[in-house]
Enzyme design. Structure first.
Site, PDB file in Angstrom:
ATOM      1  CE1 TYR A   1      34.997  38.026  36.800  1.00 45.03           C
ATOM      2  CE2 TYR A   1      34.456  38.074  39.131  1.00 45.03           C
ATOM      3  CZ  TYR A   1      34.117  38.331  37.826  1.00 45.03           C
ATOM      4  OH  TYR A   1      32.891  38.895  37.539  1.00 45.03           O
TER       5      TYR A   1
ATOM      6  CE1 TYR B   1      34.955  41.157  33.123  1.00 44.05           C
ATOM      7  CE2 TYR B   1      33.456  39.378  32.591  1.00 44.05           C
ATOM      8  CZ  TYR B   1      34.004  40.237  33.508  1.00 44.05           C
ATOM      9  OH  TYR B   1      33.590  40.197  34.815  1.00 44.05           O
TER      10      TYR B   1
END
Ligand SMILES: [Zn+2]
Lengths: 390, 148
Positions: A346, A296
């Site tokens: 994203y 991440y």
């Protein structure tokens, strides 16, 4: 259905395009990516019997189920912690299949997180800071001008950088590598747009002296869905099954999502260490057994912290590891090969989960080829999974 | 809660506060009411004596529900810090220095460091609490270099 233990596998992935303005509602994005995941798997969407998303996803599961014509939903749940939920969706889908309570679990995340609202701007309501959405202590930061994820991420990263004598320039190599991957990924927002270390250093300060613009993820509109079923059933479906060899969450005492200031040592990610410990125990594998990793990357420092937490390098050594090519396709652990959240889009980490699946299938545009991909680590900090060839 | 000192000449001349007021949840009410009185308090377990932050009804160490709010020393060190440049945070004329303060009592508190330039910031520098006004006549604890 008899409740016997069943191995779980990912049978389908679906996504919309990634953009700055999708031009349609989040519910439509959710429906499109969900249908695409079912079609990829060769599963009738009407047969979905489990649904999982993030607590902060704006689409209602029942409304989405009514788009897809789901006949008889057996289970729904939502996972808190913002992007930390990404790998946790895979974990919980695995658990549902393992327990024999669901056969076709749909995971989705759909957002117009660019055209409709932006996490990276000053808040205009406090909904995101309430229980289950963000973290418990976000409200405490607002009167002091720490209003964005970048501010909280920078406060965490600053002490790490200081401890190891690093500066923002040392983060550049993460960003350059990810943008290099994005440059060859036609689905990436930054397709065809690689950057140099100089570009990184010339980009404006977001949080001085920690984060520049190019350290931050690319806020996007888009949606990603996964379809999880039993390994046995996945073998008869359209795609080669991707086994969920192990998956877990870890939320150690005093750890919070991103505003992670209250545990003992701010220069480590205890949650990622906790995930690593559980994953390695669960699978009997070790970092060297992974052929790729999707970590991440809302902000570049967190890639370094996860590389260290999962044991790909020692504490404080990740920046040098990346500079030496550790994240590259021919490096020790090819990482965020789609370009990451900074390079591709994203979609709250779910697009990184999809890339992990493609690496196992052998269908990434930046496919790891120096070795056969047997195992891929996917991590969203507080959760992770090891995906494997069947 | 203190009332604004609008009647004093110096306060009348001062620009109106632009800082956003604290968002007060039920468990944080005592803390922010004390801040309005320019008291920096901490929540302490009445049974095992340990401090915790943020405020919560139960001690995570001994599970006691007995708690007291005690005045903290107001001393701490700058554990980490940064300056938000983009977007300019709402409520500030100049970009503030945001910091995680390691308090002498062992807990941490996100606040601002004032009275020091960004280039003069030092890791672990000693700081002490002062108070700044917010919109709506409230006050929040911020920190300045100790002894300055
Ligand atoms: Zn106690």
């Amino acid at each position: 259905m008899a409740r016997t233990f069943k191995e779980a596998a990912i049978a389908g992935i679906g996504a919309t395009e990634f953009s700055k303005e999708s031009g349609r509602t989040e519910l439509q994005l959710a429906a499109e990516c969900s249908l695409a995941a079912c079609q990829d798997a060769g599963v009738d969407p009407r047969d979905i019997d489990g649904m999982i998303t993030f607590t902060i996803d704006n689409s209602d599961e029942i409304t989405l189920a009514r788009c897809l014509g789901v006949k008889d939903l057996a289970y729904t749940t939502r996972i808190p912690g913002g992007g930390a939920a990404a790998a946790a969706t895979i974990f919980q889908a695995m658990a549902l299949v393992n327990a024999g309570v669901c056969n076709n679990v749909l995971i989705w995340r759909a957002m117009n997180e660019r055209s409709q609202y932006r996490f990276g701007q000053n808040p205009n309501n406090m909904q995101g800071y309430t229980g289950g959405h963000g973290t418990g202590t976000l409200l405490w930061n607002i009167p002091f001008g720490a209003m964005t994820p970048a501010s909280w991420g920078a406060l965490q990263a600053q002490r790490y950088l200081w401890k190891y004598g690093l500066t923002n320039a040392d983060l550049a190599h993460v960003c350059v590598q990810q943008r290099q991957y994005a440059a060859t990924n036609p689905k990436a927002w930054f397709y065809g747009k690689p950057i140099t270390v100089e570009d990184h250093q010339n980009s404006k300060w977001i949080m001085e002296p920690v984060l520049r613009l190019l350290d931050c993820c690319q806020e996007s509109d888009g949606a990603v869905a996964l379809l999880v079923t039993s390994l046995e059933r996945a073998r008869d479906l359209k795609q080669p099954p991707v086994r969920i060899l192990g998956a877990c969450q870890s939320i150690p005492f005093n750890v919070e999502v991103i505003a992670n200031f209250h545990h003992d040592d701010m220069t480590v990610m205890p949650e990622a260490r906790g995930v690593a410990k559980r994953l390695w125990e669960m699978t009997g594998l070790k970092p060297a057994d992974m052929q790729a990793a999707m970590l991440y990357d809302a902000f570049s420092p967190h890639v370094l912290l996860q590389l260290e937490a999962f044991g790909f390098c020692k504490p404080g050594e990740a920046a040098a590891f990346v500079k030496a090519g550790g994240m590259a396709l021919d490096g020790a652990i090819p990482t965020n090969t789609h370009g990451g959240l900074a390079g591709e889009a994203y979609i709250h980490g779910m697009n990184s989960m999809a890339e992990g699946i493609r690496q196992v299938r052998g269908t990434s545009v930046n496919q790891v080829t120096k070795k056969t991909v047997e195992h891929v680590l996917v991590s969203s900090g507080m959760a992770g999974a090891v995906l494997a060839r069947a | 809660m203190t009332t604004p000192t609008d009647s004093t000449p110096s306060a009348a001349a001062a620009p109106k506060p632009t800082r956003i007021a604290p968002i007060v949840t039920p468990d944080a009410k005592d803390f922010w009411e004390a801040a309005d009185r320019e008291e920096f308090i901490g929540e302490k377990c009445s049974d095992c004596g340990r401090f915790r932050f943020p405020p919560r009804p139960m001690c995570p160490y001994c599970h006691s529900l007995k708690r007291e709010y005690v005045k903290l020393s107001g001393y701490g060190t700058v554990h980490s810090w940064c300056m938000p440049r983009h977007p300019p945070p709402f409520g500030f004329r100049e970009p503030p220095i945001v910091a995680v303060i390691q308090l002498q009592e062992g807990t941490r508190f996100v606040s601002n460091v004032v009275g020091v330039k960004l280039e003069d910031m030092k890791q672990d520098m000693a700081v002490e609490v002062i108070f700044e006004p917010t919109m709506g006549n409230h006050k929040v604890p911020v920190f300045k270099p100790r002894g300055q």
